[in-house]
Write a protein that holds these residues in place. Structure first.
Motif, PDB file in Angstrom:
ATOM      1  N   ASP A  61     -28.129 -25.287  44.401  1.00  0.00           N
ATOM      2  CA  ASP A  61     -27.840 -26.065  45.602  1.00  0.00           C
ATOM      3  C   ASP A  61     -26.703 -27.011  45.237  1.00  0.00           C
ATOM      4  OD1 ASP A  61     -27.912 -27.231  48.026  1.00  0.00           O
ATOM      5  OD2 ASP A  61     -29.992 -27.889  47.947  1.00  0.00           O
ATOM      6  N   PHE A  62     -25.495 -26.641  45.627  1.00  0.00           N
ATOM      7  CA  PHE A  62     -24.313 -27.349  45.138  1.00  0.00           C
ATOM      8  C   PHE A  62     -24.112 -28.694  45.841  1.00  0.00           C
ATOM      9  CE2 PHE A  62     -23.000 -22.806  44.451  1.00  0.00           C
ATOM     10  CZ  PHE A  62     -23.151 -22.843  43.074  1.00  0.00           C
ATOM     11  N   VAL A  63     -23.701 -29.680  45.076  1.00  0.00           N
ATOM     12  CA  VAL A  63     -23.391 -31.001  45.609  1.00  0.00           C
ATOM     13  C   VAL A  63     -21.961 -31.027  46.162  1.00  0.00           C
ATOM     14  CG1 VAL A  63     -23.102 -33.438  45.049  1.00  0.00           C
ATOM     15  CG2 VAL A  63     -24.991 -32.143  44.045  1.00  0.00           C
ATOM     16  N   ARG A  64     -21.055 -30.355  45.472  1.00  0.00           N
ATOM     17  CA  ARG A  64     -19.638 -30.379  45.863  1.00  0.00           C
ATOM     18  C   ARG A  64     -19.451 -29.768  47.246  1.00  0.00           C
ATOM     19  NH1 ARG A  64     -14.248 -28.969  44.244  1.00  0.00           N
ATOM     20  NH2 ARG A  64     -13.087 -29.354  46.160  1.00  0.00           N
ATOM     21  N   LYS A  65     -18.768 -30.503  48.118  1.00  0.00           N
ATOM     22  CA  LYS A  65     -18.467 -30.015  49.455  1.00  0.00           C
ATOM     23  C   LYS A  65     -16.965 -29.762  49.578  1.00  0.00           C
ATOM     24  CE  LYS A  65     -22.745 -30.924  50.519  1.00  0.00           C
ATOM     25  NZ  LYS A  65     -23.195 -31.374  49.202  1.00  0.00           N
ATOM     26  N   PHE A  66     -16.580 -28.870  50.461  1.00  0.00           N
ATOM     27  CA  PHE A  66     -15.174 -28.560  50.685  1.00  0.00           C
ATOM     28  C   PHE A  66     -14.723 -29.179  52.008  1.00  0.00           C
ATOM     29  CE2 PHE A  66     -16.688 -24.811  48.217  1.00  0.00           C
ATOM     30  CZ  PHE A  66     -15.968 -25.070  47.061  1.00  0.00           C
ATOM     31  N   MET A  67     -13.650 -29.936  51.960  1.00  0.00           N
ATOM     32  CA  MET A  67     -13.116 -30.587  53.151  1.00  0.00           C
ATOM     33  C   MET A  67     -12.032 -29.704  53.766  1.00  0.00           C
ATOM     34  SD  MET A  67     -11.223 -34.290  53.536  1.00  0.00           S
ATOM     35  CE  MET A  67     -12.604 -35.145  52.794  1.00  0.00           C
ATOM     36  N   LEU A  68     -12.278 -29.211  54.970  1.00  0.00           N
ATOM     37  CA  LEU A  68     -11.345 -28.314  55.651  1.00  0.00           C
ATOM     38  C   LEU A  68     -11.043 -28.844  57.048  1.00  0.00           C
ATOM     39  CD1 LEU A  68     -13.021 -24.875  54.847  1.00  0.00           C
ATOM     40  CD2 LEU A  68     -10.998 -25.824  53.751  1.00  0.00           C
ATOM     41  N   ASP A  69      -9.866 -28.545  57.538  1.00  0.00           N
ATOM     42  CA  ASP A  69      -9.530 -28.805  58.925  1.00  0.00           C
ATOM     43  C   ASP A  69      -9.943 -27.596  59.767  1.00  0.00           C
ATOM     44  OD1 ASP A  69      -8.479 -31.233  58.420  1.00  0.00           O
ATOM     45  OD2 ASP A  69      -6.414 -30.567  58.324  1.00  0.00           O
ATOM     46  N   TYR A  70     -10.359 -27.856  60.989  1.00  0.00           N
ATOM     47  CA  TYR A  70     -10.853 -26.788  61.850  1.00  0.00           C
ATOM     48  C   TYR A  70     -10.080 -26.772  63.165  1.00  0.00           C
ATOM     49  CZ  TYR A  70     -13.944 -24.600  65.285  1.00  0.00           C
ATOM     50  OH  TYR A  70     -14.446 -23.827  66.290  1.00  0.00           O
ATOM     51  N   PHE A  71      -9.579 -25.604  63.537  1.00  0.00           N
ATOM     52  CA  PHE A  71      -8.903 -25.425  64.814  1.00  0.00           C
ATOM     53  C   PHE A  71      -9.595 -24.335  65.595  1.00  0.00           C
ATOM     54  CE2 PHE A  71      -5.435 -28.256  64.532  1.00  0.00           C
ATOM     55  CZ  PHE A  71      -4.852 -28.257  65.785  1.00  0.00           C
ATOM     56  N   PHE A  72     -10.046 -24.680  66.791  1.00  0.00           N
ATOM     57  CA  PHE A  72     -10.785 -23.746  67.624  1.00  0.00           C
ATOM     58  C   PHE A  72      -9.990 -22.480  67.911  1.00  0.00           C
ATOM     59  CE2 PHE A  72     -11.571 -22.174  71.935  1.00  0.00           C
ATOM     60  CZ  PHE A  72     -12.913 -21.844  71.852  1.00  0.00           C
ATOM     61  N   GLU A  73      -8.680 -22.635  68.142  1.00  0.00           N
ATOM     62  CA  GLU A  73      -7.881 -21.515  68.642  1.00  0.00           C
ATOM     63  C   GLU A  73      -7.296 -20.648  67.543  1.00  0.00           C
ATOM     64  OE1 GLU A  73      -5.288 -25.102  68.157  1.00  0.00           O
ATOM     65  OE2 GLU A  73      -7.272 -24.650  68.959  1.00  0.00           O
ATOM     66  N   GLU A  74      -7.596 -20.908  66.290  1.00  0.00           N
ATOM     67  CA  GLU A  74      -7.041 -20.113  65.205  1.00  0.00           C
ATOM     68  C   GLU A  74      -8.143 -19.428  64.397  1.00  0.00           C
ATOM     69  OE1 GLU A  74      -4.344 -22.121  62.712  1.00  0.00           O
ATOM     70  OE2 GLU A  74      -3.121 -22.920  64.342  1.00  0.00           O
ATOM     71  N   ARG A  75      -7.812 -18.273  63.863  1.00  0.00           N
ATOM     72  CA  ARG A  75      -8.739 -17.568  62.975  1.00  0.00           C
ATOM     73  C   ARG A  75      -8.473 -18.050  61.557  1.00  0.00           C
ATOM     74  NH1 ARG A  75     -11.780 -12.905  63.026  1.00  0.00           N
ATOM     75  NH2 ARG A  75     -12.091 -11.915  61.004  1.00  0.00           N
ATOM     76  N   GLN A  76      -9.466 -18.715  60.989  1.00  0.00           N
ATOM     77  CA  GLN A  76      -9.324 -19.304  59.655  1.00  0.00           C
ATOM     78  C   GLN A  76     -10.255 -18.555  58.696  1.00  0.00           C
ATOM     79  OE1 GLN A  76      -9.631 -23.246  62.091  1.00  0.00           O
ATOM     80  NE2 GLN A  76      -9.521 -23.781  59.940  1.00  0.00           N
ATOM     81  N   ASN A  77      -9.683 -17.669  57.897  1.00  0.00           N
ATOM     82  CA  ASN A  77     -10.469 -16.816  57.018  1.00  0.00           C
ATOM     83  C   ASN A  77     -10.845 -17.544  55.735  1.00  0.00           C
ATOM     84  OD1 ASN A  77     -10.347 -14.528  58.744  1.00  0.00           O
ATOM     85  ND2 ASN A  77      -8.264 -14.124  58.047  1.00  0.00           N
ATOM     86  N   LEU A  78     -12.104 -17.389  55.337  1.00  0.00           N
ATOM     87  CA  LEU A  78     -12.624 -17.984  54.115  1.00  0.00           C
ATOM     88  C   LEU A  78     -13.240 -16.895  53.255  1.00  0.00           C
ATOM     89  CD1 LEU A  78     -14.577 -21.023  55.656  1.00  0.00           C
ATOM     90  CD2 LEU A  78     -12.175 -20.960  54.952  1.00  0.00           C
ATOM     91  N   ARG A  79     -13.117 -17.055  51.955  1.00  0.00           N
ATOM     92  CA  ARG A  79     -13.750 -16.122  51.017  1.00  0.00           C
ATOM     93  C   ARG A  79     -14.443 -16.916  49.926  1.00  0.00           C
ATOM     94  NH1 ARG A  79      -9.764 -12.912  47.661  1.00  0.00           N
ATOM     95  NH2 ARG A  79     -10.561 -13.929  45.787  1.00  0.00           N
ATOM     96  N   PHE A  80     -15.699 -16.608  49.691  1.00  0.00           N
ATOM     97  CA  PHE A  80     -16.460 -17.263  48.640  1.00  0.00           C
ATOM     98  C   PHE A  80     -16.730 -16.258  47.521  1.00  0.00           C
ATOM     99  CE2 PHE A  80     -17.327 -19.613  52.494  1.00  0.00           C
ATOM    100  CZ  PHE A  80     -17.334 -20.943  52.070  1.00  0.00           C
ATOM    101  N   ASP A  81     -16.267 -16.580  46.322  1.00  0.00           N
ATOM    102  CA  ASP A  81     -16.526 -15.747  45.145  1.00  0.00           C
ATOM    103  C   ASP A  81     -17.522 -16.459  44.243  1.00  0.00           C
ATOM    104  OD1 ASP A  81     -14.625 -14.129  46.226  1.00  0.00           O
ATOM    105  OD2 ASP A  81     -13.251 -14.167  44.513  1.00  0.00           O
ATOM    106  N   LEU A  82     -18.527 -15.734  43.772  1.00  0.00           N
ATOM    107  CA  LEU A  82     -19.580 -16.299  42.943  1.00  0.00           C
ATOM    108  C   LEU A  82     -19.477 -15.790  41.520  1.00  0.00           C
ATOM    109  CD1 LEU A  82     -21.377 -18.074  44.792  1.00  0.00           C
ATOM    110  CD2 LEU A  82     -20.556 -16.078  46.020  1.00  0.00           C
ATOM    111  N   TYR A  83     -19.688 -16.680  40.558  1.00  0.00           N
ATOM    112  CA  TYR A  83     -19.542 -16.335  39.147  1.00  0.00           C
ATOM    113  C   TYR A  83     -20.710 -16.863  38.326  1.00  0.00           C
ATOM    114  CZ  TYR A  83     -14.660 -15.049  40.015  1.00  0.00           C
ATOM    115  OH  TYR A  83     -13.519 -14.444  40.465  1.00  0.00           O
ATOM    116  N   ASP A  84     -20.984 -16.146  37.256  1.00  0.00           N
ATOM    117  CA  ASP A  84     -21.905 -16.611  36.225  1.00  0.00           C
ATOM    118  C   ASP A  84     -21.055 -17.091  35.051  1.00  0.00           C
ATOM    119  OD1 ASP A  84     -24.233 -17.036  34.682  1.00  0.00           O
ATOM    120  OD2 ASP A  84     -23.917 -15.101  33.702  1.00  0.00           O
ATOM    121  N   VAL A  85     -21.228 -18.343  34.676  1.00  0.00           N
ATOM    122  CA  VAL A  85     -20.360 -18.945  33.662  1.00  0.00           C
ATOM    123  C   VAL A  85     -20.825 -18.549  32.262  1.00  0.00           C
ATOM    124  CG1 VAL A  85     -19.553 -21.122  32.682  1.00  0.00           C
ATOM    125  CG2 VAL A  85     -19.780 -20.864  35.144  1.00  0.00           C
TER     126      VAL A  85
END
Length: 551
Positions: A61-85
């Motif tokens: 359960d990660f503490v770090r949050k990502f701050m992003l701007d959001y625009f209703f009229e645009e498609r904003q693609n996100l990709r989450f990659d997960l790793y084992d350190v």
């Protein structure tokens, strides 16, 4: 100067982030997560940020949050990659790739409770061929490896709207003993309550080893991260005993709110730590110790966390030591050309949409040089200097009203109607306007005066309101009265940005188009008023040269 807080903004090539903090919660066999965003132009994936590493757990359960701007009229693609350190290396190829998931920001925001859950997949085959696992050649179906359970990822988003930062310190007293050979190694976990009744982790304290009476270090946290500006929203705090294997022992919990915490150190901020299971089992159970708030302070540097702060690279007003920001480029591009037509090169420069020192008064018409009696600056360089200095003294703030500065210039223009002066108002804005009706009326009133208005839109916003003010297709009107003539020219700066990074070329293109209508607007005023050019002065004759006449 305008940079009011946007409820919605975009992730794009120009300004990838400015206003909201999506809180990310992940439940998967993973040690850390990497977020990628996609540019609006070339669609290239770019790393946006990484969470912290959580050791030895299948459900981080990660503490770090990502701050992003959001625009209703645009498609904003996100990709989450997960790793084992596997090491301390920052090189992702040195770690085990566990899977990825694709979202759009609108998809997350628009989901029930702004919560979206997806199965993790390996993605394209090329992504799956990990450098550490050369034998991995499985085919993929719908982004997931056939026959392989990759797990799920949960992404949550919430609009944040408070810039205040607080600093708090807590201590514990007589906490439960959890270690067989010692006391306890306690730490605190803070959770923000969400509108759907769930909780999102927002802070963890450090671990204080081998004590039942810990004193944790003071820490800073934005109010928007703690309670999203809702002072009565529940804040849950859990107390744990740290274990090396990651299976931390639950000591107990308590609840509070920002309003309660703001009382500071008092009898109201001594909290009983309750373990619900022990309370049910033991008749004489009182508590598992207490936690006391030692201090509560509002950080004097709170403005550093506000959207649009010029000290942050995410702001359109960011003062980079290497290049001009968008506002400065637009100002320099237009100003350096138009100043050639001004005799004394003294320009009044006004800002709008800011809180002014010392009392924080909101103003939509203030002198950039700090001198309301004499807002004039020497040349465009003087205007640039006043702009940079004002960014250091004012706090950008909405709402954004155009009409006060238009009316300001109109008052000057109304006093000189003989054709001896013509006024050009340059407005540089991010596209948000709060007083549309008043602005339209101001423009209609100014259309009979010797003035023109240039509006340059900066940033990735949609500029529908600015296009309406331009009036090229439909003459602007207010309360049934139409503008006498077209005096507004609008251009979005992003249309002139040179893709090779040549800012000089970008500025030249902008200046050419933005000034194109000024001569016709100037002439239309003079012609409708019957004002004819003054007689041309006699040609210049160098001293000592005889006058030549033609017979």
């Amino acid at each position: 100067m305008n940079n009011s807080f946007l409820n919605m903004a975009s992730i794009g090539d120009f300004d990838p982030l400015n206003a909201s903090i999506p809180a990310t919660k992940v439940e998967i066999t993973v040690s850390f997560c990497v977020l990628y965003t996609q540019g609006m132009g070339n669609r290239e994936w770019r790393e946006f940020g990484r969470t912290e590493v959580i050791d030895n757990t299948l459900n981080p359960d990660f503490v770090r949050k990502f701050m992003l701007d959001y625009f209703f009229e645009e498609r904003q693609n996100l990709r989450f990659d997960l790793y084992d350190v596997d090491s301390k290396s920052a090189n992702l190829s040195k770690h085990d790739f566990l899977g990825q998931a694709h979202f759009t920001l609108g998809e997350v925001v628009g989901s029930l409770g702004s919560r979206s859950e997806k199965a993790l997949g390996i993605g394209k085959l090329s992504n799956f061929i990990n450098t550490k696992s050369p034998k991995a050649t499985a085919a993929t179906v719908d982004g997931c490896v056939c026959g392989k359970k990759c797990g799920t990822i949960i992404v949550k988003a919430e609009e944040l709207n408070n810039c205040r930062v607080i600093m708090m310190q807590f201590c514990g007293n007589k906490l439960d003993k959890k270690d067989f050979f010692g006391k306890s190694d306690p730490f605190l976990v803070f959770y923000r309550s969400n509108e759907d009744g769930t909780f999102t982790i927002c802070h963890k304290t450090e671990v204080v080893k081998n004590t039942l009476n810990p004193v944790w270090q003071a820490f800073k946290i934005p109010v928007r991260a703690l309670c999203n500006g809702d002072y009565d929203r529940t804040i849950k705090v859990e107390v744990y005993d740290w274990d090396r294997d990651g299976s931390h022992d639950f000591i107990g919990e308590f609840s509070t709110s920002y309003r309660e915490l703001s009382r500071g150190q008092s009898q109201f901020n001594v909290y009983e730590v309750i373990n619900p299971k022990k309370k049910v089992k033991k008749k004489n159970y009182l508590n598992s110790g207490t936690v006391t708030l030692l201090s509560f302070l509002v950080d004097v540097e709170k403005a550093a966390f506000c959207p649009g702060n010029p000290a942050q690279p995410t702001s359109l007003h960011y003062m980079s030591p290497y290049q001009l920001n968008a506002y400065a480029m637009a100002l320099k591009a237009v100003g350096e050309i138009i100043q050639d037509y001004d005799s004394d090169k003294m320009f009044p420069a006004l800002g709008f949409g800011a809180k002014l020192p010392p009392d924080g008064r909101i103003s939509h018409e203030f002198a950039l040089n700090g001198n309301p009696q004499n807002p004039y600056c020497a040349g465009i360089e003087g205007v640039m200097e006043a702009y940079y200095q004002s960014l250091k003294s004012v706090q950008l703030y909405g709402p954004t009203n155009f009409s006060p500065v238009i009316n300001h210039v109109a008052r000057y223009a109304a006093s000189v109607k003989d054709g001896s002066q013509y006024f050009v108002l340059l407005i540089i804005t991010d596209g948000v306007i709060s007083d549309m009706a008043q602005t339209k009326e101001s423009i209609v009133n100014a259309s009979c005066l010797p003035m023109s208005i240039i509006i340059v839109g900066v940033g990735p916003a949609e500029f529908d309101a600015m296009i309406e003010l331009d009036g090229d297709e439909i003459r602007i009107s207010s309360r049934g009265r139409y503008a006498e003539r077209d005096i507004v020219q609008f251009v979005p700066f992003r249309d002139y940005i040179d893709r090779t990074g040549n800012h000089i070329l970008s500025m030249a293109r902008l200046a050419k188009d933005v000034l194109a209508e000024i001569p016709d607007q100037f002439l239309s005023y003079m012609r409708t008023r019957g004002i004819k050019p003054s007689p041309a002065p006699p040609p210049y004759t160098p001293p000592g040269q005889p006058l030549q006449t033609q017979i």
